[in-house]
Design a protein around this motif. Structure first.
Motif, short mmCIF file in Angstrom:
data_model
loop_
_atom_site.label_atom_id
_atom_site.label_comp_id
_atom_site.label_asym_id
_atom_site.label_seq_id
_atom_site.Cartn_x
_atom_site.Cartn_y
_atom_site.Cartn_z
N LEU A 9 0.85 -1.19 0.00
CA LEU A 9 0.00 0.00 0.00
C LEU A 9 0.89 1.24 0.00
O LEU A 9 1.76 1.38 0.86
CB LEU A 9 -0.91 0.02 1.24
N VAL A 10 0.67 2.13 -0.97
CA VAL A 10 1.42 3.38 -1.06
C VAL A 10 0.47 4.51 -0.65
O VAL A 10 -0.54 4.76 -1.32
CB VAL A 10 1.94 3.63 -2.49
N ALA A 11 0.79 5.19 0.45
CA ALA A 11 -0.06 6.26 0.97
C ALA A 11 0.66 7.60 0.88
O ALA A 11 1.61 7.86 1.62
CB ALA A 11 -0.44 5.97 2.42
N ASP A 12 0.21 8.43 -0.04
CA ASP A 12 0.80 9.75 -0.26
C ASP A 12 -0.23 10.60 -0.99
O ASP A 12 -0.94 10.09 -1.87
CB ASP A 12 2.08 9.64 -1.08
N ALA A 19 2.90 7.82 -8.29
CA ALA A 19 3.19 7.14 -9.55
C ALA A 19 4.66 6.74 -9.63
O ALA A 19 4.99 5.65 -10.10
CB ALA A 19 2.81 8.04 -10.73
N ALA A 20 5.54 7.64 -9.15
CA ALA A 20 6.97 7.33 -9.17
C ALA A 20 7.29 6.17 -8.23
O ALA A 20 8.10 5.29 -8.56
CB ALA A 20 7.77 8.57 -8.77
N ILE A 21 6.66 6.16 -7.06
CA ILE A 21 6.88 5.07 -6.11
C ILE A 21 6.37 3.75 -6.67
O ILE A 21 7.04 2.71 -6.59
CB ILE A 21 6.18 5.38 -4.77
N VAL A 22 5.17 3.79 -7.25
CA VAL A 22 4.61 2.57 -7.84
C VAL A 22 5.55 2.01 -8.91
O VAL A 22 5.78 0.80 -9.00
CB VAL A 22 3.21 2.86 -8.44
N ALA A 106 11.32 1.58 8.77
CA ALA A 106 12.34 2.26 7.97
C ALA A 106 11.91 3.70 7.74
O ALA A 106 10.73 4.05 7.86
CB ALA A 106 12.56 1.56 6.64
N PHE A 107 12.88 4.54 7.39
CA PHE A 107 12.63 5.93 7.02
C PHE A 107 13.47 6.23 5.78
O PHE A 107 14.70 6.11 5.82
CB PHE A 107 13.00 6.89 8.15
N VAL A 108 12.80 6.62 4.70
CA VAL A 108 13.50 6.94 3.45
C VAL A 108 13.16 8.39 3.06
O VAL A 108 11.99 8.71 2.87
CB VAL A 108 13.09 5.99 2.32
N PRO A 109 14.15 9.27 2.97
CA PRO A 109 13.88 10.65 2.52
C PRO A 109 13.35 10.66 1.09
O PRO A 109 13.76 9.84 0.26
CB PRO A 109 15.25 11.33 2.61
N LYS A 110 12.44 11.57 0.80
CA LYS A 110 11.91 11.66 -0.55
C LYS A 110 12.98 12.07 -1.56
O LYS A 110 12.82 11.86 -2.76
CB LYS A 110 10.74 12.65 -0.60
N SER A 111 14.06 12.66 -1.08
CA SER A 111 15.15 13.06 -1.97
C SER A 111 16.04 11.89 -2.38
O SER A 111 16.90 12.03 -3.24
CB SER A 111 16.00 14.13 -1.28
N LEU A 117 15.34 3.37 -1.83
CA LEU A 117 14.04 2.85 -1.40
C LEU A 117 13.97 1.34 -1.61
O LEU A 117 13.51 0.60 -0.74
CB LEU A 117 12.92 3.54 -2.17
N GLN A 118 14.43 0.88 -2.74
CA GLN A 118 14.38 -0.55 -3.03
C GLN A 118 15.24 -1.35 -2.05
O GLN A 118 14.84 -2.42 -1.59
CB GLN A 118 14.83 -0.79 -4.48
#
Length: 219
Positions: A9-12, A19-22, A106-111, A117-118
């Motif tokens: 589940l991608v919640a944003d 779309a980029a995360i998917v 986990a914590f991944v910065p959007k930058s 992320l992977q």
């Protein structure tokens, strides 16, 4: 667990970022996996109920209906065994530390690039944690708040969030589909578990879930 057939589940609340995360997650879903999406706290709650077989949630902290870490706290109460990766543009060390204290895996910065992320996803699905290398600030106050919030049932947490929004008992009952007397019982339990004497004190605890202001953000 098959890391190529995950149910995620991608919640944003940003469609382009979702779309980029998917796209970055495609190697992990395969033929037997799936990716659900949510753009608000309400749709996140619904998606969690509608997808009981979820393996992982990728969660942004800032979504409509959420108060900072409230979505993370909700997920930990509703699905304690479901790992959550927080993805946020706010990578202040205290924000990272609080994400860990409130139960993120986990914590991944959007930058960060997709490869980061992977990698974090692989680590989490192996049962470990992944956090940025900088020291994450932690506090005794956050630890106590996390412990108190963990005592709330998912329904009590929903009532708490409605209280923090300033809703009256009758409005909470309508919003959550409950009897007004049931709401009163939940509020009594919430105040006791949070060691609060008033709704205002409880609302202040919810406000404490807000992360540190991002750089350039005046408040």
């Amino acid at each position: 667990m098959d890391a190529g057939n995950l149910r995620i589940l991608v919640a944003d609340d940003h469609p382009l970022f979702r779309a980029a995360i998917v796209h970055a997650l495609q190697p992990f879903t395969g033929a037997g996996g799936s990716i659900a999406e949510a753009s608000s706290f309400a749709s996140l709650s619904a998606a969690v109920i509608e997808n009981p077989e979820l393996d992982l949630v990728l969660l942004d902290l800032n979504m409509p209906g959420a108060q900072g870490f409230s979505s993370l706290v909700y997920l930990r109460g509703e699905r304690p065994a479901l790992p959550v990766i927080v993805i946020s543009s706010n990578d202040h060390p205290r924000t990272v530390g609080r994400a860990q204290q409130f139960g993120a895996a986990a914590f991944v910065p959007k930058s960060a690039p997709p490869a980061v992320l992977q990698n974090a996803l692989r680590v989490v699905m192996q049962g470990d944690e992944w956090f940025p290398p900088q020291r994450a600030a932690r506090s005794a106050e956050d630890a106590k708040l996390a412990e108190q919030l963990a005592q709330l049932t998912p329904q009590q947490f929903r009532v708490l969030m409605a209280m923090a929004d300033g809703l009256l008992n009758k409005q909470i009952a309508h919003e959550l589909g409950l009897a007004e007397n049931t709401v009163k019982v939940h509020i009594t339990a919430v105040l006791r578990k949070l060691e609060c004497y008033s709704r205002t004190q409880a609302a202040v605890k919810v406000k404490a879930l807000q992360p540190e202001p991002e750089a350039g953000d005046p408040g």
